[in-house]
Design a protein around this motif. Structure first.
Motif, PDB file in Angstrom:
ATOM      1  N   ARG A   1      11.228  -4.051  -6.505  1.00 56.86           N
ATOM      2  CA  ARG A   1       9.886  -4.408  -6.068  1.00 56.86           C
ATOM      3  C   ARG A   1       8.936  -3.213  -6.194  1.00 56.86           C
ATOM      4  N   ALA A   2       9.383  -2.037  -5.796  1.00 58.81           N
ATOM      5  CA  ALA A   2       8.530  -0.850  -5.868  1.00 58.81           C
ATOM      6  C   ALA A   2       8.145  -0.535  -7.313  1.00 58.81           C
ATOM      7  N   ARG A   3       9.115  -0.646  -8.218  1.00 60.70           N
ATOM      8  CA  ARG A   3       8.805  -0.379  -9.629  1.00 60.70           C
ATOM      9  C   ARG A   3       7.829  -1.412 -10.177  1.00 60.70           C
ATOM     10  N   HIS A   4       8.006  -2.656  -9.751  1.00 60.78           N
ATOM     11  CA  HIS A   4       7.105  -3.712 -10.189  1.00 60.78           C
ATOM     12  C   HIS A   4       5.668  -3.423  -9.746  1.00 60.78           C
ATOM     13  N   LEU A   5       5.527  -2.843  -8.543  1.00 64.27           N
ATOM     14  CA  LEU A   5       4.207  -2.504  -8.018  1.00 64.27           C
ATOM     15  C   LEU A   5       3.681  -1.181  -8.567  1.00 64.27           C
ATOM     16  N   GLY A   6       4.489  -0.487  -9.355  1.00 63.35           N
ATOM     17  CA  GLY A   6       4.082   0.794  -9.895  1.00 63.35           C
ATOM     18  C   GLY A   6       4.146   1.936  -8.903  1.00 63.35           C
ATOM     19  N   ILE A   7       4.943   1.770  -7.848  1.00 58.00           N
ATOM     20  CA  ILE A   7       5.080   2.823  -6.836  1.00 58.00           C
ATOM     21  C   ILE A   7       6.136   3.830  -7.300  1.00 58.00           C
ATOM     22  N   PRO A   8       5.843   5.127  -7.287  1.00 58.50           N
ATOM     23  CA  PRO A   8       6.850   6.128  -7.666  1.00 58.50           C
ATOM     24  C   PRO A   8       8.077   6.027  -6.764  1.00 58.50           C
ATOM     25  N   THR A   9       9.272   6.058  -7.369  1.00 55.83           N
ATOM     26  CA  THR A   9      10.524   5.989  -6.604  1.00 55.83           C
ATOM     27  C   THR A   9      11.382   7.204  -6.911  1.00 55.83           C
ATOM     28  N   PHE A  10      12.016   7.731  -5.871  1.00 54.01           N
ATOM     29  CA  PHE A  10      12.896   8.885  -6.018  1.00 54.01           C
ATOM     30  C   PHE A  10      14.136   8.679  -5.163  1.00 54.01           C
ATOM     31  N   SER A  11      15.226   9.273  -5.572  1.00 52.83           N
ATOM     32  CA  SER A  11      16.408   9.324  -4.717  1.00 52.83           C
ATOM     33  C   SER A  11      16.194  10.393  -3.649  1.00 52.83           C
ATOM     34  N   TYR A  12      17.042  10.344  -2.623  1.00 51.27           N
ATOM     35  CA  TYR A  12      16.973  11.367  -1.564  1.00 51.27           C
ATOM     36  C   TYR A  12      17.113  12.766  -2.162  1.00 51.27           C
ATOM     37  N   ALA A  13      18.074  12.940  -3.066  1.00 51.52           N
ATOM     38  CA  ALA A  13      18.305  14.267  -3.646  1.00 51.52           C
ATOM     39  C   ALA A  13      17.112  14.721  -4.479  1.00 51.52           C
ATOM     40  N   GLN A  14      16.521  13.808  -5.238  1.00 55.12           N
ATOM     41  CA  GLN A  14      15.345  14.157  -6.021  1.00 55.12           C
ATOM     42  C   GLN A  14      14.193  14.566  -5.123  1.00 55.12           C
ATOM     43  N   MET A  15      14.028  13.847  -4.011  1.00 60.05           N
ATOM     44  CA  MET A  15      12.930  14.168  -3.091  1.00 60.05           C
ATOM     45  C   MET A  15      13.150  15.520  -2.443  1.00 60.05           C
ATOM     46  N   LEU A  16      14.408  15.826  -2.119  1.00 63.43           N
ATOM     47  CA  LEU A  16      14.718  17.127  -1.537  1.00 63.43           C
ATOM     48  C   LEU A  16      14.299  18.243  -2.498  1.00 63.43           C
ATOM     49  N   GLY A  17      14.601  18.047  -3.779  1.00 71.58           N
ATOM     50  CA  GLY A  17      14.208  19.030  -4.774  1.00 71.58           C
ATOM     51  C   GLY A  17      12.703  19.185  -4.876  1.00 71.58           C
ATOM     52  N   ARG A  18      11.967  18.071  -4.785  1.00 71.43           N
ATOM     53  CA  ARG A  18      10.509  18.141  -4.849  1.00 71.43           C
ATOM     54  C   ARG A  18       9.932  18.867  -3.641  1.00 71.43           C
TER      55      ARG A  18
ATOM     56  N   HIS B   1       0.813  -1.217   0.000  1.00 74.87           N
ATOM     57  CA  HIS B   1       0.000   0.000   0.000  1.00 74.87           C
ATOM     58  C   HIS B   1       0.850   1.273   0.000  1.00 74.87           C
ATOM     59  N   ALA B   2       2.182   1.143  -0.062  1.00 76.90           N
ATOM     60  CA  ALA B   2       3.042   2.337  -0.090  1.00 76.90           C
ATOM     61  C   ALA B   2       2.738   3.168  -1.332  1.00 76.90           C
ATOM     62  N   GLU B   3       2.752   4.471  -1.177  1.00 79.48           N
ATOM     63  CA  GLU B   3       2.475   5.382  -2.288  1.00 79.48           C
ATOM     64  C   GLU B   3       3.732   6.056  -2.818  1.00 79.48           C
ATOM     65  N   LEU B   4       4.840   5.925  -2.075  1.00 79.93           N
ATOM     66  CA  LEU B   4       6.087   6.581  -2.459  1.00 79.93           C
ATOM     67  C   LEU B   4       7.254   5.829  -1.840  1.00 79.93           C
ATOM     68  N   VAL B   5       8.328   5.632  -2.607  1.00 80.93           N
ATOM     69  CA  VAL B   5       9.558   5.033  -2.094  1.00 80.93           C
ATOM     70  C   VAL B   5      10.699   5.999  -2.360  1.00 80.93           C
ATOM     71  N   VAL B   6      11.480   6.299  -1.313  1.00 85.44           N
ATOM     72  CA  VAL B   6      12.635   7.184  -1.420  1.00 85.44           C
ATOM     73  C   VAL B   6      13.872   6.401  -1.004  1.00 85.44           C
ATOM     74  N   ALA B   7      14.941   6.491  -1.792  1.00 87.21           N
ATOM     75  CA  ALA B   7      16.160   5.726  -1.529  1.00 87.21           C
ATOM     76  C   ALA B   7      17.329   6.643  -1.237  1.00 87.21           C
ATOM     77  N   SER B   8      18.145   6.244  -0.274  1.00 88.66           N
ATOM     78  CA  SER B   8      19.395   6.938   0.007  1.00 88.66           C
ATOM     79  C   SER B   8      20.294   6.913  -1.226  1.00 88.66           C
ATOM     80  N   GLY B   9      21.171   7.900  -1.326  1.00 82.60           N
ATOM     81  CA  GLY B   9      22.106   7.942  -2.444  1.00 82.60           C
ATOM     82  C   GLY B   9      23.083   6.791  -2.457  1.00 82.60           C
ATOM     83  N   ALA B  10      23.239   6.100  -1.310  1.00 78.99           N
ATOM     84  CA  ALA B  10      24.143   4.956  -1.235  1.00 78.99           C
ATOM     85  C   ALA B  10      23.490   3.664  -1.710  1.00 78.99           C
ATOM     86  N   VAL B  11      22.189   3.699  -2.009  1.00 74.48           N
ATOM     87  CA  VAL B  11      21.460   2.503  -2.434  1.00 74.48           C
ATOM     88  C   VAL B  11      21.533   2.372  -3.947  1.00 74.48           C
ATOM     89  N   PRO B  12      22.017   1.234  -4.465  1.00 81.72           N
ATOM     90  CA  PRO B  12      22.131   1.076  -5.921  1.00 81.72           C
ATOM     91  C   PRO B  12      20.765   0.932  -6.590  1.00 81.72           C
TER      92      PRO B  12
END
Length: 506
Positions: free
Chosen positions: A98-115, A79-90
């Motif tokens: 898994r998140a992409r497979h479920l169609g959940i929007p994913t962003f890096s930490y830096a991208q989320m900061l910008g948003r 049921h997650a609506e957003l996944v944010v990953a640390s810059g150290a995560v490949p």
């Protein structure tokens, strides 16, 4: 020349809930949740009313199960609506897949900061050294001035119990009700280019991040791009004592304010007086640019501002000047700036003094670049008052250590005894030559006259220090400095436990 900048009114409040952080999502999952900045981001989301889960390779099992140890596809809630990953995560991390497979929007930490910064008055603090401290000092000032900013730092403040605001953002993040958005902006891999600030600040520029910048020219070009993204009508603040920062500032189309010790700077520190590493100074403006509360009344000029810092180190005078310059651009009165800088408690793992039983003091610090290493040891020498200084240094990243090997050896010369651990890998393959490179650094230290040795693991260092205390080599008043951006900070806990156990047994 006026230094006022065009700001949205900080009095206009933002809406409640998740939309208050510029996010339409209410259920968020963080991958690498214990990483630098990620814990601050989690606090912002939680305060906005978001349901936050996460995972991290360094996590331990928790009763509530919100932060999972390790990474696994099933950690991502369906049921997650957003996944944010640390810059150290490949990118191929199983949870991101898994998140992409479920169609959940994913962003890096830096991208989320910008948003999160969009639609806000963004204040972005960048630079090779000191950006965490400058941003935290600025947060202390803005909170004291009642400007109620949202804050996202890459480090955690210390709550010393003094009259300070650090307890409002113990993990480095807080959700404010004004439009001000204060963020630490990291240059790694161009991450700070996700921000377009109204006020950009550069503390200084030195060669670093050799795994993503192949040359000094590439690094400088990234900072030039950052400077160019300061919005029209905004302000760029730079350390005028850094020639590269001055060169970058010369390319910027917006107004520039400089700070530093040198005479040409717009904001300077004069009449420095230091006691046991802590400094007092007067802050002055240059060329009759009266940095005052410019409303035609109540003109309290920075030329009359006397600053006393609780945090140690001459380098923190520069950090304080940077934070004061930013606050001045927002027309914070100088008395508020001075009082806030005096109460600022410092950050965890930044010259953090830890008294140990037996009269030995330990100073734990994040320094992992030769310039920062030299500054930390110089300050530790002032704090120690002439006592012996032992340094435990954990190099961070093979690429950085190899590129700056000579500089690291020179920076460690201020210690009476030096111990170098294996290089801490960060974003590097497991077969990196961590031990061999550390041994080369020890060899270079010895050639310069240091009493240096190489111990591979943190546990070996703890045993070595414990034995030194047991045998009387480390005596009351001596100072041990642990330095590095990896896990060298664990020594403070391991050594403290050994001393307590030894005293109890004796």
């Amino acid at each position: 020349m006026t230094l006022r900048i065009s700001l949205n009114s900080p009095e206009r409040k933002l809406p409640e809930g998740a939309r208050a952080v510029g996010c339409q999502y209410e259920r968020v999952h963080l991958v690498g949740a214990l990483g630098s900045g990620m814990q601050a981001l989690a606090d912002v989301f939680r305060t906005a009313g978001c349901n936050v889960t996460g995972s991290d390779a360094q996590a331990i099992a928790e009763p509530n199960g919100l932060i999972h140890p390790g990474h696994a596809p099933h950690h991502v809630p369906e049921h997650a609506e957003l996944v944010v990953a640390s810059g150290a995560v490949p990118e191929d991390n199983c949870e991101l897949v898994r998140a992409r497979h479920l169609g959940i929007p994913t962003f890096s930490y830096a991208q989320m900061l910008g948003r999160l910064a969009r639609g806000r008055t963004c204040l972005a603090v960048a630079g090779t050294h000191g950006k965490s401290t400058v941003a935290a000092m600025a947060a202390e000032i803005l909170l004291a001035a009642g400007l109620d900013p949202t804050v996202v730092l890459g480090a955690m403040p210390r709550d010393t119990g003094r009259n300070c605001f650090a307890r409002q953002y113990p993990q480095g993040g807080r959700l404010g009700r004004s439009e001000l958005f204060l963020a630490e902006a990291c240059e790694y891999a161009g991450n700070f280019l996700h921000l377009s600030p109204q006020v950009g600040l550069i503390t200084g520029i030195e060669p670093d991040h050799f795994d993503c910048y192949r040359s000094r020219a590439e690094l400088e070009a990234a900072f030039e791009k950052f400077a160019s993204q300061v919005l029209p009508g905004g302000l760029l603040i730079v350390c005028g004592d850094c020639p590269v920062a001055r060169r970058v500032a010369a390319t910027s189309p917006v107004r520039v304010m400089s700070y530093g010790f040198g005479e040409p700077n717009d904001v300077r520190a004069v009449e420095l007086r230091g006691t046991a590493g802590r400094y007092q100074f007067n802050m002055v403006g240059h060329r009759q640019e009266c940095l005052c509360h410019r409303q035609g009344h109540g003109k309290v000029c920075l030329c009359h501002a006397s600053i006393q810092l609780s945090v140690a180190g001459r380098h923190n005078v520069l950090n304080a000047l940077a934070a004061a310059a930013l606050a001045t651009a927002l027309e914070v009165p100088p008395p508020v700036i001075a009082a806030s800088l005096r109460s600022f408690p410092g950050l965890r793992r930044r010259l953090e003094v830890v008294p140990l039983l037996g009269g030995v003091r330990l100073i734990d610090d994040y320094a992992h670049h030769p310039t920062a290493v030299a500054a930390t040891l110089a300050t530790a020498r002032e704090i120690s008052g002439g006592r012996r200084l032992w340094c435990i240094f954990q190099p961070h990243q093979v690429s950085r250590t190899a590129a700056l090997l000579d500089e690291f050896a020179a920076s460690l010369q201020n210690a009476d005894k030096v111990c170098v651990t294996d290089v801490f890998r960060a974003r590097e393959p497991v077969d990196s030559p961590t031990g061999e490179l550390a041994a080369r650094l020890v060899d270079k230290c010895r050639r310069l006259g240091s009493d240096a040795l190489h111990l591979h693991k943190i546990e070996q260092v703890e045993n070595w220090l414990a034995e030194a205390i047991w045998q009387g080599e480390l005596t009351p008043g001596d100072v041990v400095v642990t330095m590095g951006a990896g896990d060298v900070g664990k020594i403070r806990n391991g050594l403290g436990q050994w001393i307590r156990k030894d005293r109890a047994a004796g």
